[in-house]
Structure formats: structure tokens, C-alpha cells
Design an enzyme around this catalytic site. Structure first.
Site, PDB file in Angstrom:
ATOM      1  N   SER A 125       0.548  -1.483  -0.063  1.00 42.18           N
ATOM      2  CA  SER A 125      -0.081   0.232  -0.107  1.00 42.18           C
ATOM      3  C   SER A 125       1.055   1.458  -0.096  1.00 42.18           C
ATOM      4  O   SER A 125       0.070   2.275  -0.166  1.00 42.18           O
ATOM      5  CB  SER A 125      -0.647   0.155   0.621  1.00 42.18           C
ATOM      6  OG  SER A 125      -0.307  -0.072   2.911  1.00 42.18           O
ATOM      7  N   HIS A 136       1.018   4.324   7.286  1.00 40.64           N
ATOM      8  CA  HIS A 136       1.044   4.699   6.563  1.00 40.64           C
ATOM      9  C   HIS A 136       1.546   6.163   6.286  1.00 40.64           C
ATOM     10  O   HIS A 136       2.048   7.032   7.552  1.00 40.64           O
ATOM     11  CB  HIS A 136      -0.162   4.825   5.821  1.00 40.64           C
ATOM     12  CG  HIS A 136      -1.014   3.334   5.258  1.00 40.64           C
ATOM     13  ND1 HIS A 136      -1.627   2.734   6.210  1.00 40.64           N
ATOM     14  CD2 HIS A 136      -0.684   2.206   4.840  1.00 40.64           C
ATOM     15  CE1 HIS A 136      -1.844   1.077   5.617  1.00 40.64           C
ATOM     16  NE2 HIS A 136      -1.465   1.594   4.948  1.00 40.64           N
ATOM     17  N   ASP A 185      -1.166   7.133  10.104  1.00 40.01           N
ATOM     18  CA  ASP A 185      -1.917   6.270  11.008  1.00 40.01           C
ATOM     19  C   ASP A 185      -0.402   5.158  11.686  1.00 40.01           C
ATOM     20  O   ASP A 185      -1.388   4.059  12.214  1.00 40.01           O
ATOM     21  CB  ASP A 185      -2.600   5.016  10.661  1.00 40.01           C
ATOM     22  CG  ASP A 185      -2.113   4.099   9.099  1.00 40.01           C
ATOM     23  OD1 ASP A 185      -0.993   3.983   8.800  1.00 40.01           O
ATOM     24  OD2 ASP A 185      -3.439   3.498   8.791  1.00 40.01           O
TER      25      ASP A 185
END
Lengths: 228, 228
Positions: A15, A188, A185
Site C-alpha cells: 500500500s 502509512h 496511522d
């Protein structure tokens, strides 16, 4: 199908790579600086670990344009804590990275490779961002171990390494609290975080892969001033 | 070479397209929204007019991945004032656009096409940004004529049109002064300007090319939650 008009830089990862085209992301910034020179392709797969990514890499290598550079950026999911299905044991993670490098060179020995280490986890920020009842999924210490393994693997294989983990740790003053502005978070990246990644990656390209230095590369198509 | 793992959206145009991967640019935003679905390729050529771009289009069509959509965005340079070497007469500009559409459909009849009109010129902002002794290179009125020609050509050919010119003119309250926040030099776009282009293009895709609506498209590779 003939070769594409531009060769490619492939950003292959999880991600952290997939989100690299969000505003301020390192993928979008690379695409901008390589305009008219190379296509920068998003091969980020949110949530993937190296085990799930290996067969995808084989598909990518069997297809697409000539790839001048592949940036391999995993570890953030491999380093999750059991019983997470994303967890990959450290020795298997290292073996998977080595297999990725082998597959890339087998497909095209001229393709350059950069290995990137995952950024540090901010344990407090991570806990705050998750359901209080959810088990801890990632820890600073475990991700650090996977980051060190990426750096060691790169050295061992003679592959360029961008030590994202250390770049963040330095900029954070070696305190987890100092990571806050760079992480959304605890895992990320904010656009400030992506700026750190972009600067570190471009610095390594300029220093170790100067034929891919965007400022030194020639545009594929003629400048309009030379036409008429 | 096998087909690439992702099909492509090709953004084909001049500097307005080339700069579309700058922060807030419409190309980077499209790349983000099409992540894991389509690659968005920058085929912008700063300073190019349709005459110079035609042979490049042929090269692009002879190569690269399967193209689901090509966005053609010219006019900003074709509409320059003589003696600019970028100038292309209006009738030749229209003929070149029609030839681009013909070449694309000849290469792959399933490729969707969107024609975009150039944004309006802010004459005052344009003059301020240039050497006081330099001759006027572009005018509001002339660019408007080329924008109208793009829209008419799209209607005539039954090709989707994104009327960027009208979108800017509306948002500017139909006054050149109202364009200032959207243009950097009376011609090129600020990130607010690119937001207008992105919204207009995505709106047209959703309305007229719904199979390419990013929200309706399925990701090529499985979500990690389904693996293990």
C-alpha cells in the site's frame, strides 16, 4: 506488440507504493520528473506481502514495456504479528526478496533494481488509529528487524538500497514521537513522509544509477523549438 | 511482448497534458483513481501542435499496452498567432483532429476517445507574463475559435467532448479576470485549474463511458483479504 514509446520505471510494493500517486506521493513526483523520458508504473498492491507478490511480479515481468528500473518496497505487511495472515517469517521474507531480484535479472539482466526498507512504525499512533480491542498488528521493533533484513539483503546481493527506515528515524530525531508528521496511522505516509521517500530514492538514483538521473536523461521526442 | 498487466488510459496533448503530473495535476489524479485498474500514461508534448503530434500518435498506436481510452487535448499551440511556428490554420487543425480519431479507431476500434477543448486565454495575464517587446502569441478570441472547433468536430464524429474552455469560462463568471486563479501565465493551469479539468473529464467518463468509470471497474489483482 512493439516496445512502448517510453521505457519504464516500475514501483513494486504494497500500500505504501499503491498510495504513491496520491497528492504529494513519490510515484506521482517520479512520473513528473521523468516526463518524456520514462513511464513510471504503479505496481503497488495494498496489503500484499512478498509471498503474494511473487506471482504478480512474474506476470509483470512477462509483459509490459522495457523496464529500466524496478523499485522493490515490501516489509510493512510481511512484518505483521501472528495471527495476521499477512505475516511472513523473516527468513522467508529474505528468501522472497532474493527470488524477486533473481526473477528480474533472469527476465532482463539490464534492469536496475532498488530495494527500499519499510518506514518505522509509530506504536502509539498505530494503536490510536485502531480498534482498542483489535490485537497489535505491527510493532516498531518487528518492522525494524525486517527493515534491517532488506538493507542486509541488498548489500549481500550488490543491489542498491534506499534505507527509508533510517531516513525517517533520523528525521524523527530517533524518537517515535518525531514520526508523527510523517505517518497518518503509525504505518502509512503523509505527503511530508512521501517527500522523504522521494528525496531518498532520487538521491540514490543520482548517486548509484546515474544513467537514470532524470536530469541527465534525454527526452525521447524532439523539443518543439527544433520542429517547424 | 505480452499484453501489460494493466490496460491504459493515454493522455495525448501538449504542455497542458505534459504538466498534468505536477502536484494537483489531472494526470496524477487520474492515475490515483485508476490504481490497480488502468495505467494512466503521459503522452503530453510541450509546445506541440496537431501537425507535429500526428506522427507521434502513430508511434504510440504501434506500441504499448491495450489502450481503453485516449484523451486528445490540443489547440493551445495550434491557435498561436503567426508568425509563430506553432500556428496551424483552423481548417488544418480540424483535419488533424479527425485524422487522429481515424488513426486511433483504425488501430483498435474498441479504444474510446475523448476530445478536450483548450482552456480560455487571459489576455492581460498572458501579456504580463511575457517580455513586453515580445509579439502577442495567443489571444482569448483566437483560442476560443479553436475550442469551438474541437467541440464541433467531436459532435460531428460522435466522439465524447470535454469542453474545458466552457467549464473555465463558466467558473470565471464569463470574465477574463475571473480566470486568474486557474491560470499561471494566462495559458497554463494552476492546481485549481487542473481540478476543473479533472472533474470535467471524470464527469464525462462517468456519464458517457461508464464502463471506464473507475468506481465501477474491478481491480485486476485479488484483494489481499481474499488471499492467505
Amino acid at each position: 506488440m512493439a516496445a512502448a514509446v517510453y521505457d519504464a520505471v516500475v514501483l513494486f510494493g504494497d500500500s505504501l507504493t499503491q498510495m504513491g500517486w496520491n497528492t504529494g506521493g513519490f510515484g506521482a513526483q517520479l512520473a513528473s520528473v521523468y516526463t518524456r523520458k520514462l513511464d513510471v508504473l504503479n505496481r503497488g498492491l495494498s496489503g500484499y506481502n512478498t509471498k503474494w507478490a511473487l506471482p504478480i511480479l512474474q506476470k509483470c515481468l512477462a509483459a509490459g514495456p522495457k523496464t529500466r528500473l524496478i523499485v522493490i518496497w515490501f516489509g510493512a505487511n510481511d512484518s505483521t504479528i501472528l495471527p495476521s495472515i499477512q505475516h511472513v517469517p523473516l527468513d522467508a521474507f529474505i528468501a522472497n526478496l532474493k527470488e524477486m531480484v533473481r526473477l528480474i535479472h533472469e527476465a532482463d539482466s539490464s534492469t536496475k533494481i532498488v530495494l527500499m526498507t519499510p518506514p518505522p512504525i509509530n506504536d502509539e499512533q498505530r494503536a490510536e488509529s485502531r480498534d482498542a480491542l483489535a490485537p497489535v498488528d505491527r510493532t516498531f521493533d518487528n518492522t525494524e528487524a525486517y527493515a534491517k533484513a532488506v538493507a542486509q539483503t541488498g548489500q549481500e546481493l550488490g543491489v542498491a538500497v534506499v534505507d527509508v527506515w533510517s531516513a525517517f528515524w533520523r528525521i524523527a530525531g530517533e524518537e517515535q514521537g518525531g514520526l508523527k508528521g510523517y505517518l497518518t496511522d503509525g504505518l502509512h505516509l503523509t505527503s511530508a513522509g512521501y517527500e522523504v521517500v522521494y528525496d531518498a530514492l532520487l538521491g540514490t538514483i543520482r548517486a548509484s544509477l546515474s544513467e537514470l538521473d532524470p536530469e541527465k536523461m534525454v527526452e525521447v521526442f524532439a523539443r518543439w523549438e527544433t520542429l517547424g
